[in-house]
Scaffold this active site. Structure first.
Site: not given
Ligand SMILES: Cc1ncc(COP(=O)(O)O)c(C=O)c1O
Length: 399
Positions: A78-79, A184, A204, A206, A244, A343
């Site tokens: 997601a980042t 989320q 994301s 995971h 890749t 984070c």
């Molecule tokens: C709402 C939200 N956005 C973005 C992210 C970032 O995801 P990733 O660390 O998998 O890139 C997170 C992860 O905690 C999240 O909860």
């Protein structure tokens, strides 16, 4: 003696940070890693095999989300998706105004700061005490020169779900590209991308029992040509994300989504699926936590992520406690939780989200989050209030 097994705590209540990959996901990743190790851009046997598996996974991903395959870009998570969506779109325009909500994930806040340094004005859309976007500000927020809007769908720290369709329609009426961070929300049920008034969506794998290192960005076809790639080189992902492709991880994410689809169809038949079972478990736990003095639930209790409980922790005498200290005590007792966004967990800063919700300044480090998943069983949940009470006593006794 710490009861916890370091790789798999006994009671894992930190789904918003990450989730254990499902057995079908692990199986699929191993299988694909073995059979499709080739480079999908190569035009020989191993490459063609990898390319076929990559595209099959893209089809599965697209069909689970009611999207076209060309709407799906694979990223590392997601980042990266957020960076590609916002920086990539903004850099194809003249600088103007970017609007983000006051309760975004740090990834969005960081991108907004980058764009600010590149000449963009950043407006923060205020929220109320429950973390809900103030919809009455819609006209001022979306007035010219607003050129790009990003609002988190399900808030990771306090669980509030934003009225994303209303915001998306308001942006669409004004011709403003709209991005949402659905990281989320996606774990709580598949999306119908085709029907959503959203132009760009990040997530994301995971967080939905898929692997780490893989995520997606959904993009409407008309926006594809206005995204500038952030990493260049090969022409992968329609030229928007060189490198890749990690075929096995993509297949793992597709399997995680398929598992969710299967659960949704089981729901149609049995009227109960794992997400709804998790919600039932969440509701029961929240009710049991009411017996603990000094706890205050945060976020919107109605429009809320169904697996999420967020609170402020204090003593019975109403003195705020450190959420991080409580999390550490809980970890010693074999319960994994979080004091806010994963984070931010390594930093002992005030919560920006709680601050935006105008929580009293003394309580800005008192956030505690339990986020549940289908790996939990009822017997474990019975222990949680007692463990939390013990952790609170332990922290309160040294204050
Ligand atoms: C709402 C939200 N956005 C973005 C992210 C970032 O995801 P990733 O660390 O998998 O890139 C997170 C992860 O905690 C999240 O909860």
């Amino acid at each position: 003696m710490v009861r916890v097994n370091s790789s798999r705590p006994e009671i894992y209540l930190d789904a918003c940070a990450t989730t254990p990959p499902g057995p079908a996901v692990i199986q699929r990743i191993m299988e694909v890693q073995q059979i499709a190790w080739g480079n999908p851009s190569s035009i020989h046997g191993p490459g063609i095999c990898a390319a076929e598996l990559l595209e099959r996974s893209r089809q599965t991903t697209a069909s689970c989300l009611m999207a076209n395959t060309t709407d799906v870009l694979f990223t590392s998570g997601a980042t990266e998706s957020i960076h590609l969506a916002l920086l990539g779109t903004a850099r194809s325009m003249q600088p103007g105004r970017l609007v983000i909500s006051a309760v975004e994930h740090p990834a969005v806040v960081a991108v907004a700061q980058m764009l600010n340094r590149e000449g963009w004005e950043v407006f923060t859309w205020p929220v109320d005490a429950l973390g809900r976007i103030k919809l009455e500000a819609v006209d001022s927020m979306l007035a010219p020169p607003t050129r790009l809007v990003s609002v988190i769908w399900g808030q990771s720290e306090v669980g509030t779900i934003q009225p994303i369709k209303t915001i998306g329609r308001a942006c669409r009426d004004r011709g403003i590209p709209f991005h949402t961070d659905a990281t989320q929300v996606l774990s709580q049920g598949l999306l119908d991308w085709a029907s959503l008034p959203i132009d760009l969506l990040s997530a994301s794998a995971h967080k939905l029992q898929g692997p780490k290192g893989i995520g997606l960005l959904l993009v409407r076809p008309e926006f594809l040509s206005s995204i500038q790639p952030l990493q260049c080189g090969g022409g992968q992902e329609q030229g928007l994300r060189a490198g890749t492709e990690p075929v096995a991880l993509v297949a793992g994410m597709a399997t995680a989504l398929e598992q969710m689809k299967k659960l949704a169809s089981d729901f149609d038949q049995s009227k109960q699926n794992q997400v709804s079972m998790v919600k039932v478990m969440r509701d029961a736990l929240q009710k049991n936590l009411l017996t603990i003095p000094g706890l205050y639930f945060t976020g919107d209790q109605t429009n809320r992520l169904p697996h999420h409980i967020s609170m402020l922790v204090g003593t019975a005498q109403n003195q705020p406690l450190s959420g991080r200290a409580v999390v550490r005590e809980l970890a010693k007792l074999g319960l994994a939780a979080s004091s806010g966004s994963a984070c931010m967990a390594g930093q002992s800063k005030n919560s920006m989200v709680l601050e935006a919700m105008q929580v009293n300044s003394e309580w800005l480090q008192s956030g505690l989050r339990f986020s549940l998943g289908p790996w939990l069983i009822d017997e474990q949940m019975q222990d949680v209030p007692d463990l939390l009470q013990k952790a609170i006593y332990a922290v309160a006794s040294v204050v």
